[in-house]
Write a protein that holds these residues in place. Structure first.
Motif, PDB file in Angstrom:
ATOM      1  N   ALA A  21      19.029 -93.281 -37.500  1.00 36.32           N
ATOM      2  CA  ALA A  21      19.945 -93.939 -38.434  1.00 36.32           C
ATOM      3  C   ALA A  21      20.987 -92.962 -38.967  1.00 36.32           C
ATOM      4  CB  ALA A  21      19.160 -94.564 -39.582  1.00 36.32           C
ATOM      5  N   GLN A  22      20.562 -91.737 -39.286  1.00 35.40           N
ATOM      6  CA  GLN A  22      21.492 -90.741 -39.815  1.00 35.40           C
ATOM      7  C   GLN A  22      22.554 -90.368 -38.785  1.00 35.40           C
ATOM      8  OE1 GLN A  22      21.755 -89.539 -42.862  1.00 35.40           O
ATOM      9  NE2 GLN A  22      23.489 -88.243 -42.262  1.00 35.40           N
ATOM     10  N   GLN A  25      25.028 -93.219 -38.231  1.00 33.95           N
ATOM     11  CA  GLN A  25      25.986 -93.330 -39.332  1.00 33.95           C
ATOM     12  C   GLN A  25      27.063 -92.254 -39.233  1.00 33.95           C
ATOM     13  OE1 GLN A  25      24.179 -93.454 -43.210  1.00 33.95           O
ATOM     14  NE2 GLN A  25      26.061 -94.105 -44.219  1.00 33.95           N
ATOM     15  N   GLU A  26      26.670 -91.034 -38.894  1.00 29.50           N
ATOM     16  CA  GLU A  26      27.647 -89.956 -38.751  1.00 29.50           C
ATOM     17  C   GLU A  26      28.646 -90.268 -37.639  1.00 29.50           C
ATOM     18  OE1 GLU A  26      25.291 -86.535 -38.032  1.00 29.50           O
ATOM     19  OE2 GLU A  26      24.558 -86.358 -40.105  1.00 29.50           O
ATOM     20  N   ASP A  29      30.785 -93.537 -38.699  1.00 29.55           N
ATOM     21  CA  ASP A  29      31.716 -93.211 -39.797  1.00 29.55           C
ATOM     22  C   ASP A  29      32.869 -92.364 -39.277  1.00 29.55           C
ATOM     23  OD1 ASP A  29      30.435 -94.615 -41.774  1.00 29.55           O
ATOM     24  OD2 ASP A  29      29.354 -92.892 -42.601  1.00 29.55           O
ATOM     25  N   GLN A  39      33.324-103.062 -43.823  1.00 32.32           N
ATOM     26  CA  GLN A  39      32.320-102.834 -42.788  1.00 32.32           C
ATOM     27  C   GLN A  39      32.955-103.024 -41.423  1.00 32.32           C
ATOM     28  OE1 GLN A  39      28.547-104.817 -43.391  1.00 32.32           O
ATOM     29  NE2 GLN A  39      27.979-104.654 -41.242  1.00 32.32           N
ATOM     30  N   SER A  62      17.109 -99.773 -44.222  1.00 32.79           N
ATOM     31  CA  SER A  62      18.184-100.762 -44.328  1.00 32.79           C
ATOM     32  C   SER A  62      18.529-101.134 -45.769  1.00 32.79           C
ATOM     33  CB  SER A  62      17.790-102.035 -43.558  1.00 32.79           C
ATOM     34  OG  SER A  62      16.631-102.614 -44.119  1.00 32.79           O
ATOM     35  N   ARG A  65      21.709 -99.399 -46.524  1.00 38.20           N
ATOM     36  CA  ARG A  65      22.605 -99.374 -45.367  1.00 38.20           C
ATOM     37  C   ARG A  65      22.887-100.810 -44.928  1.00 38.20           C
ATOM     38  NH1 ARG A  65      18.988 -95.012 -44.426  1.00 38.20           N
ATOM     39  NH2 ARG A  65      20.019 -93.009 -44.003  1.00 38.20           N
ATOM     40  N   TRP A  67      25.034-101.990 -43.068  1.00 40.75           N
ATOM     41  CA  TRP A  67      25.433-102.073 -41.665  1.00 40.75           C
ATOM     42  C   TRP A  67      24.238-102.055 -40.721  1.00 40.75           C
ATOM     43  CZ3 TRP A  67      23.496 -97.830 -39.237  1.00 40.75           C
ATOM     44  CH2 TRP A  67      23.273 -96.690 -40.032  1.00 40.75           C
ATOM     45  N   LEU A  68      23.057-101.680 -41.229  1.00 42.12           N
ATOM     46  CA  LEU A  68      21.856-101.593 -40.407  1.00 42.12           C
ATOM     47  C   LEU A  68      21.087-102.907 -40.498  1.00 42.12           C
ATOM     48  CD1 LEU A  68      20.006 -99.918 -38.599  1.00 42.12           C
ATOM     49  CD2 LEU A  68      18.919 -99.004 -40.669  1.00 42.12           C
TER      50      LEU A  68
END
Length: 319
Positions: A21-22, A25-26, A29, A39, A62, A65, A67-68
């Motif tokens: 997930a991290q 996201q990186e 983004d 979003q 989630s 987050r 978006w998750l």
């Protein structure tokens, strides 16, 4: 407006999910730094009835987050069925499919999206070197050779699980209602505008692959019998060949009987012939049975997957 959707099947990945997930996201983004709170992407993780704490971990991740998104299947459906279920929730113009073990680097997602934006309908990742066992690499080569014939796949195209498609191809894929899903067959039946980019294949972060030899053979059978009638033709040609061979052998025996007034003696040759012909007949019956069985399951309405619950999915969002 959602620009990019990422669909990932999750199985025995509770320990991997936080880092996955991290890194997602990186990467995402970085693709949309000027979103201004809007979003622009979504990640759909499909829990394929994993026996560990994958769903509980997904619920935790989630919460902060939006978006998750999570989709929880009531029964294990298999990787391709789970992916097609997730595709039905994808709203982006560009849809990425990848594995959950971080052997596919989320940082490579922008490269696949760039290929789609350049005008390609599909983009596959071709790995410089694969971090898989020898039997898997050999099986992958064999599957590729068969796909060249049965799916009319370009010979230089590698059917990678790390790939992206545009919305139009995804719309065609989700129309498929049969219980036996083979995604690459659906993709190649939808378009000829396919590209390939070279990427790195990484070590698995945790655990072992859920694909064993039996599941790999099952996936191969899906490819062979769901999108081609070539196996039936091969069975028919084998029947014609051995019938012709038997007819010629019978003629030769009749000629020998009247010219030499003798018949050959030998039970071993007779038994070998019976075994060969019996094996060919059983092979043909097995191929026909495979097709009939798939038709029966389709007619009976066997589901591709059964969704139990979802996370961060609004009512009516699914196609």
């Amino acid at each position: 407006m959602i620009e990019t959707s990422v669909v990932i099947p999750a199985y025995r990945s509770a320990k991997i999910l936080p880092q996955l997930a991290q890194r997602l996201q990186e990467a995402l983004d970085g693709m949309y730094p000027d979103a201004g709170g809007e979003q622009r992407y979504q990640v759909i993780l499909v829990n394929d009835c994993s026996p560990d704490d994958t769903w509980a971990r997904l619920e935790e991740l989630s919460r902060d987050r939006p978006w998750l998104q999570g989709v929880n299947l009531r029964k294990n459906a298999g990787q391709h069925n789970a992916l097609l279920t997730g595709l039905r929730y994808a709203r982006g113009r560009y849809i990425i499919m990848m594995d959950d073990d971080l052997q596919h680097d989320p940082a490579d997602i922008p490269k696949i999206v760039a290929s789609l934006k350049a005008g390609n309908d599909v983009c596959y990742a071709k790995f410089k070197s694969k971090r898989h066992a020898l039997w898997k690499r050999l099986g992958s080569r064999f599957n590729s050779m068969i796909a060249d014939r049965l799916l009319r796949k370009p010979k230089d195209l590698y059917l990678s699980p790390f790939k992206g498609v545009v919305r139009g191809v995804r719309d065609q894929m989700v129309r498929f209602v049969g219980p036996h899903v083979y995604l690459d067959g659906l993709i190649l039946a939808s378009t000829n505008h396919v590209a390939m980019i070279e990427l790195d294949h990484h070590e698995r972060l945790d655990g072992q692959s859920g694909y064993n030899l039996a599941k790999s053979i099952s996936l191969w059978l899906k490819m062979a019998t769901s999108f081609s009638i070539e196996p039936l033709r091969i069975a028919s040609l084998l029947g014609i060949f051995f019938s012709g061979f038997g007819f010629l052998a019978a003629v030769a025996l009749i000629v020998q009987r009247f010219t030499l007034n003798a018949m050959p003696v030998g039970w071993s040759s007779l038994i070998v012939s019976v075994l060969i012909l019996g094996g060919i007949q059983l092979l043909a019956l097995g191929v026909i049975g495979e097709y009939v069985g798939r038709v029966l399951l389709h007619v009976n309405g066997t589901p591709q997957a059964v969704v139990g619950s979802t996370i961060n999915v609004e009512a009516g969002e699914r196609d």
